[in-house]
Design an enzyme around this catalytic site. Structure first.
Site, PDB file in Angstrom:
ATOM      1  N   ASP A  21       0.740  -1.256  -0.301  1.00 29.50           N
ATOM      2  CA  ASP A  21       0.551   0.526  -0.189  1.00 29.50           C
ATOM      3  C   ASP A  21       0.833   1.196   0.344  1.00 29.50           C
ATOM      4  OD1 ASP A  21      -1.897  -1.848   0.787  1.00 29.50           O
ATOM      5  OD2 ASP A  21      -1.406  -1.910   2.538  1.00 29.50           O
ATOM      6  N   GLU A 203     -11.464  -0.701  -3.491  1.00 32.55           N
ATOM      7  CA  GLU A 203     -10.748   0.086  -3.051  1.00 32.55           C
ATOM      8  C   GLU A 203      -8.957   0.689  -3.139  1.00 32.55           C
ATOM      9  OE1 GLU A 203      -9.866  -3.650  -0.076  1.00 32.55           O
ATOM     10  OE2 GLU A 203      -7.365  -4.075  -1.395  1.00 32.55           O
TER      11      GLU A 203
END
Length: 327
Positions: A21, A203
């Site tokens: 991420d 997402e």
């Protein structure tokens, strides 16, 4: 393929190993700041360098650690660093030791000029607008913020509270860096088969502006080799809170490539190159396709850097453009 045996290729040497991420921010002083999820999911780290490539060897500093219990004590995920109106802010998701899937978005702030040396204060959970009865009521994560036409916007992933637990993307305007000013608007839901592998998921949104268009990439499906990137686009000047302003790619714009040894690419951020001419995509991926156990707890999602090409005002995501990110 055994996860400890993978084939090296010219493309799958990471910029920064075991950092999922990834988020890179280029400050007004020209310095690059990096943060990401660590495999232990227990802290927030920052590093800084004057080049993207320099982030690979830059000293990493822990600026915040999880609580021992209660909120913000489990699954510290997907931090992002932003500088808004003279202060630093970190947005991240976290669960509770007593309920590890009670994931919600939280905010930290730091008034120091140097975020690696200053102290980050907790501002608590991201606050919804006064009349918003839906935001952050269920599993919510991957919050990003961006400025558009002199206003700040927030986009995040949240699962619906009833029925099948589908993860959608929502958008709202911001009143302050820690509070929304409008009710949530549904931006995208997993419509296509490639968004529904393992789990129905949208997402990891990331904002990019180029000439007279704005874009949001997002990640879809479960976190294994099926993880991939979709794309939303809108005309600059349009109302981003109007779903009709957005169009959605029917196919993923980035997905696993066995020949290049890149599996499950996704959850990216964008930043300008050192010379300011190119848009760079910082994303995570694995070097193998078969994961032992739950992919969520496999530590080997690495940060990569890829130069974005443009064709007829559309971004081209080509894994052949993975590089060490020199200008």
């Amino acid at each position: 393929m055994n996860k400890n045996k993978f084939e090296h290729t010219p493309y799958n040497e990471p910029l920064i190993p075991q950092r999922a991420d990834p988020y890179v921010y280029k400050h007004t002083d020209g310095m690059y700041y990096f943060t990401a999820s660590v495999p232990e999911y227990d802290r927030i780290v920052l590093r800084r360098a004057d080049t993207i490539e320099g982030l690979a060897t830059a000293e990493e500093v822990t600026v915040w650690k999880k609580h021992e219990n209660g909120i913000m004590s489990k699954h510290i995920w997907a931090p992002e660093l932003h500088f808004i109106e003279g202060a630093w802010y970190i947005y991240f998701a976290a669960g509770e030791a007593e309920d590890i899937w009670a994931i919600r978005p939280y905010v930290l702030t730091c008034d120091s000029k140097d975020p690696l040396q200053g102290t980050f204060r907790e501002l608590g959970k991201m606050q919804n607008a006064k009349n918003d009865l839906f935001s952050f009521r269920d599993f919510s994560l991957d919050m990003t913020v961006f400025e558009y036409m002199q206003e700040w916007y927030c986009v995040w992933a949240e699962k619906v509270s009833v029925g099948q637990k589908i993860s959608n993307l929502y958008i709202a305007k911001m009143e302050t860096p820690w509070k929304l000013s409008t009710e949530q608007v549904l931006l995208t839901t997993p419509d296509y088969d490639w968004e529904r592998v393992g789990f129905w998921v949208n997402e990891g949104p990331a904002f990019l502006q180029h000439e007279d268009k704005v874009y949001l990439t997002y990640s879809a499906s479960a976190t294994g080799a099926c993880y991939c990137v979709g794309l939303l686009s809108a005309q600059y000047g349009s109302d981003l809170l109007d779903p009709a302003s957005w169009s959605k790619s029917k196919e993923p714009v980035l997905k696993s490539d066995a020949e290049k040894g890149i599996y499950g690419p996704g959850h990216n951020s964008f930043v300008k190159s050192e010379d300011g001419r190119s848009d760079m995509m910082i994303f995570h991926a694995r070097q193998y396709d078969e994961v032992e156990g739950d992919p969520l707890y496999d530590p080997n999602r690495h940060a990569y850097c890829m130069r974005i090409e443009w064709k007829e005002e559309k971004p081209v995501f080509d894994l052949a453009n993975i590089e060490r990110c020199k200008a």
